[in-house]
Design an enzyme around this catalytic site. Structure first.
Site, PDB file in Angstrom:
ATOM      1  N   GLU A  44       0.918  -1.366  -0.164  1.00 24.46           N
ATOM      2  CA  GLU A  44       0.016   0.075  -0.412  1.00 24.46           C
ATOM      3  C   GLU A  44       0.762   1.376  -0.265  1.00 24.46           C
ATOM      4  O   GLU A  44       1.706   0.772   0.809  1.00 24.46           O
ATOM      5  CB  GLU A  44      -0.370   0.161   0.791  1.00 24.46           C
ATOM      6  CG  GLU A  44      -1.846   0.828   0.917  1.00 24.46           C
ATOM      7  CD  GLU A  44      -2.908   1.273   2.269  1.00 24.46           C
ATOM      8  OE1 GLU A  44      -2.759   0.557   3.304  1.00 24.46           O
ATOM      9  OE2 GLU A  44      -3.313   2.189   2.453  1.00 24.46           O
ATOM     10  N   ARG A 275       5.448 -13.126   9.737  1.00 22.46           N
ATOM     11  CA  ARG A 275       6.443 -11.467   8.772  1.00 22.46           C
ATOM     12  C   ARG A 275       7.498 -11.502   9.531  1.00 22.46           C
ATOM     13  O   ARG A 275       8.548 -12.513  10.532  1.00 22.46           O
ATOM     14  CB  ARG A 275       5.165 -10.362   9.474  1.00 22.46           C
ATOM     15  CG  ARG A 275       5.204 -10.129  10.634  1.00 22.46           C
ATOM     16  CD  ARG A 275       3.488  -9.534  10.899  1.00 22.46           C
ATOM     17  NE  ARG A 275       4.246  -8.072   9.825  1.00 22.46           N
ATOM     18  CZ  ARG A 275       3.097  -7.224   9.427  1.00 22.46           C
ATOM     19  NH1 ARG A 275       2.004  -7.642   8.913  1.00 22.46           N
ATOM     20  NH2 ARG A 275       4.068  -5.918   8.825  1.00 22.46           N
ATOM     21  N   LYS A 285       4.665   0.880  10.340  1.00 19.33           N
ATOM     22  CA  LYS A 285       4.857   2.408   9.116  1.00 19.33           C
ATOM     23  C   LYS A 285       3.822   2.709  10.630  1.00 19.33           C
ATOM     24  O   LYS A 285       4.671   4.107  10.073  1.00 19.33           O
ATOM     25  CB  LYS A 285       3.759   2.171   8.464  1.00 19.33           C
ATOM     26  CG  LYS A 285       3.956   1.151   7.153  1.00 19.33           C
ATOM     27  CD  LYS A 285       3.669   1.411   5.581  1.00 19.33           C
ATOM     28  CE  LYS A 285       3.483   0.225   5.184  1.00 19.33           C
ATOM     29  NZ  LYS A 285       1.877   0.295   3.924  1.00 19.33           N
TER      30      LYS A 285
HETATM   31  P1  ATP Z   1       1.646  -1.825   7.728  1.00 20.72           P
HETATM   32  O1  ATP Z   1       2.499  -1.594   8.983  1.00 20.72           O
HETATM   33  O2  ATP Z   1       0.658  -0.099   8.300  1.00 20.72           O
HETATM   34  O3  ATP Z   1       0.622  -2.939   8.996  1.00 20.72           O
HETATM   35  P2  ATP Z   1       1.968  -3.749   6.200  1.00 20.72           P
HETATM   36  O4  ATP Z   1       3.176  -3.065   6.414  1.00 20.72           O
HETATM   37  O5  ATP Z   1       1.493  -5.092   5.715  1.00 20.72           O
HETATM   38  O6  ATP Z   1       1.360  -2.779   6.577  1.00 20.72           O
HETATM   39  P3  ATP Z   1       1.827  -3.079   2.747  1.00 20.72           P
HETATM   40  O7  ATP Z   1       2.099  -2.548   2.511  1.00 20.72           O
HETATM   41  O8  ATP Z   1       0.668  -3.762   3.587  1.00 20.72           O
HETATM   42  O9  ATP Z   1       1.907  -3.467   4.260  1.00 20.72           O
HETATM   43  O10 ATP Z   1       2.519  -4.789   3.168  1.00 20.72           O
HETATM   44  C1  ATP Z   1       3.172  -4.686   1.303  1.00 20.72           C
HETATM   45  C2  ATP Z   1       3.613  -6.640   1.470  1.00 20.72           C
HETATM   46  O11 ATP Z   1       4.869  -6.051   2.779  1.00 20.72           O
HETATM   47  C3  ATP Z   1       2.216  -7.112   2.375  1.00 20.72           C
HETATM   48  O12 ATP Z   1       2.758  -7.820   1.796  1.00 20.72           O
HETATM   49  C4  ATP Z   1       2.606  -7.390   3.724  1.00 20.72           C
HETATM   50  O13 ATP Z   1       2.206  -8.649   3.795  1.00 20.72           O
HETATM   51  C5  ATP Z   1       4.733  -7.544   3.268  1.00 20.72           C
HETATM   52  N1  ATP Z   1       5.205  -7.081   4.491  1.00 20.72           N
HETATM   53  C6  ATP Z   1       4.946  -5.824   5.417  1.00 20.72           C
HETATM   54  N2  ATP Z   1       5.595  -6.202   6.577  1.00 20.72           N
HETATM   55  C7  ATP Z   1       6.110  -7.076   5.944  1.00 20.72           C
HETATM   56  C8  ATP Z   1       7.153  -8.064   7.103  1.00 20.72           C
HETATM   57  N3  ATP Z   1       7.920  -7.120   8.357  1.00 20.72           N
HETATM   58  N4  ATP Z   1       8.063  -9.096   7.149  1.00 20.72           N
HETATM   59  C9  ATP Z   1       7.421  -9.927   5.949  1.00 20.72           C
HETATM   60  N5  ATP Z   1       6.507  -9.017   5.346  1.00 20.72           N
HETATM   61  C10 ATP Z   1       6.087  -7.852   5.325  1.00 20.72           C
END
Ligand code: ATP
Ligand code: MG
Length: 582
Positions: A44, A275, A285
């Site tokens: 996003e 994650r 974020k």
């Molecule tokens: P927020 O921190 O706002 O919850 P997000 O980190 O999930 O958002 P996105 O932009 O939706 O932000 O993430 C893009 C992709 O990266 C998604 O598929 C998410 O699952 C993955 N992602 C985000 N953070 C991690 C992490 N710490 N480890 C692995 N994958 C991640």
């Protein structure tokens, strides 16, 4: 299972293996998706990508590469109030920096708003979606709890005609925000709360950075995401564990809202993985944004940030990030990765690559009394230690006045101190043996201001001629040739292993490390700035350092006095290992 052969490198011995790759392998062998492998990275655009995103990037692009498939970059931009093109640019740049190329052009969920709307109409026509006019609060109350079923909305029984008319009016902008939503008609008693008539569309009178004011209604993630995957022919939709309960809805939306082209084989399927969590780091974020907005760091690309732009500015090679993600691998259970592993990966990549140079961070002047004032000489010094096996030399100037590191001298040497002291000798790295014959002090403070030494000019290639014992080798620079540089000694941003899980419920800001940045003026050998143009260098005995570059095309930054800035990428060994946990 068919006996369809796997792409050659998918079966190679050194190819990574994990439960996701096993799944893809099985699907390829069974011909589930007509043999195709298409993954996607779906950020996003509401923040800068961080090392957690790198895990998802490395996984999605890595699987596509390994199986000879394709990986898409698709922005999940369905929330107009938090998104910004600045983030789109940053994410595209950082994916490229990590070394990946997405298939085709950049994709956007917002490009599918028209198709998504048609899918919503299909659901309404088949009685699988309805316009609900409860308020958000009422919807929450009707939803029930994990132990109690929900209560059907009084609007659940609206006719198809009424729903079509209301949804069309929503789309025309006839209603205020919150007046109506479109909901799926699934099961208000489902044990999976996500299936209790979830929201599909809501009214948002907000300007979208790409579609402008064309849409007063916006699809929810749970509707837009599976359908975007389906439109693009994604085969494997990997996401993090917190979406486990969304999977049933993912499948439901695709099964009922999409008309599947037969040629693609099976519909996309979602699989969850853990994650990345990193010790001494926050990766949410919202928290990263707070660090920037509240001035705890100097922007998204502050070298202390776990953002990819921060890591790049710090001098972390992208390969170290990929290596960490690959080593950590993907698993089904959440765990925290020790940041020391990341630091180890950085050293591992930099060790064979970074030329060695000399820089004194806390200078103490040395005068070599047996050399004339105008003595000039240069040593041919190798850029790499012998075990690296790389050629390359630079000229290292030498003269009567030198700088050495203040803590390489002790006037009254402690037991076990193996460097310079009155009467003792040390070897200058790549140079002569010098012996300390006098110490000058500041009359007021008593501090050591200068050392008087003599240098054995016959000792370059061998031991000192007078048989004096040599107490170690120290780094140094010639005072008249050295370049003064601003050196930023970065350390971990937080002092607690899990800053967002304080034992007493403390705010993560409580654990900010007050010593995460120390700036000193160092004295650097003159060949080093040019060498640092190509990438990080090692300041021998100090760590790896990179010339500061605020953005990739900007020249190296200078401090207020015009000195070039160097960022410490990482120390030479783990300086935290022995520390007591705070
Ligand atoms: P927020 O921190 O706002 O919850 P997000 O980190 O999930 O958002 P996105 O932009 O939706 O932000 O993430 C893009 C992709 O990266 C998604 O598929 C998410 O699952 C993955 N992602 C985000 N953070 C991690 C992490 N710490 N480890 C692995 N994958 C991640
Ligand atoms: Mg997300």
């Amino acid at each position: 299972m068919s006996d369809r052969p796997l792409p050659s490198d998918a079966s190679a011995d050194d190819a990574p293996r994990d439960f996701l790759r096993d799944l893809v392998t099985a699907d390829v062998q069974a011909g589930t998706h007509a043999g195709r492998v298409v993954t996607r990275f779906p950020p996003e655009p509401n923040g800068y990508p961080h090392i957690g995103h790198a895990k998802s990037i490395v996984l999605n692009f890595g699987v596509a590469e390994q199986f000879g498939g394709a990986c898409h970059l698709r922005f999940d931009d369905t929330n107009p109030t938090t998104e910004d093109p600045e983030y789109v640019t940053a994410i595209e740049r950082d994916v490229r920096w990590l070394g990946f190329a997405w298939h085709g052009s950049t994709r956007f969920a917002s490009d599918y708003f028209g198709r998504l709307y048609d899918c919503a109409l299909r659901l309404i026509r088949s009685g699988k979606a309805y316009v609900c006019s409860l308020s958000e609060e009422e919807i929450r109350q009707h939803r029930g709890t994990v132990t109690e079923p929900g209560t059907p909305s009084p609007y659940r029984a609206r006719s198809v005609e009424e729903n079509l008319a209301l949804f069309a009016a929503m789309r025309e902008g006839a209603f205020e925000e919150g007046a109506h939503v479109l909901r799926a008609r699934i099961d208000m008693a489902s044990p999976n709360m996500k299936l209790r008539d979830p929201l599909l569309y809501r009214i948002r009178k907000a300007h979208h950075y790409r579609t402008g004011d064309a849409w007063p209604i916006y699809p929810m993630y749970d509707f837009a995401h599976p359908l975007s995957d389906a439109f693009e022919g994604i085969t494997h939709s990997f996401c993090t564990l917190e979406f486990e309960n969304n999977r049933a809805l993912y499948d439901w939306v695709i099964a009922h809202a999409w008309e599947q082209p037969a040629a693609l084989g099976a519909a996309p399927g979602q699989t969850e993985f853990a994650r990345l969590r990193l010790s001494y780091t926050v990766l949410s974020k919202r928290k990263l944004l707070a660090l920037v907005d509240e001035g705890h760091v100097d922007g998204w690309d502050d070298p202390r940030m776990p953002t990819l732009s921060g890591l790049r500015r710090r001098g972390v090679p992208p390969r170290a990030i990929r290596q960490l993600c690959e080593q950590v691998g993907v698993a089904k259970a959440n765990s925290t990765v020790d940041i020391a592993r990341f630091e180890h990966a950085i050293r591992d990549v930099l060790n064979p690559e970074a030329p060695r140079v000399l820089c004194v961070l806390d200078p103490l002047e040395v005068v070599l009394e047996n050399l004339p004032a105008d003595h000039r000489e240069t040593f041919d010094a190798p850029l790499y230690p012998r075990d690296i096996g790389k050629a390359g030399m630079r000229a290292l100037p030498f003269g009567r006045r030198l700088f050495i590191e203040r803590d390489d001298f002790q006037e009254t040497p402690a037991k076990g101190f193996r460097r310079l002291a009155p009467g003792r000798a040390v070897r200058l790295r790549h140079g002569y043996v010098v012996r300390c014959v006098g110490v000058e002090h500041d009359p007021a403070s008593g501090a050591v201001t200068r050392l008087r030494c003599v240098c054995d000019t016959d000792s370059l290639a061998g031991p000192p001629t007078d048989g004096v014992k040599v107490h170690g080798t120290i780094h140094w620079v010639a005072a008249d040739d050295a370049v003064a540089v601003a050196v930023r000694l970065y350390d971990r941003l937080f002092t607690a292993e899990q800053p967002d899980r304080g034992k007493l419920g403390e705010d993560f800001r409580t654990f900010l490390n007050p010593a995460s940045l120390t700036e000193v003026v160092g004295q650097l050998e003159p060949a080093a700035p040019a060498l640092a143009e190509a990438g990080p260098v090692q300041f021998e005995r100090q760590g790896y350092f990179a010339a500061d570059r605020p953005s990739s095309d900007a020249p190296s930054a200078t401090d207020a006095d015009g000195r070039q800035v160097f960022n410490r990428v990482v120390t030479l060994r783990d300086t935290w290992a022995g520390r007591a946990a705070p």
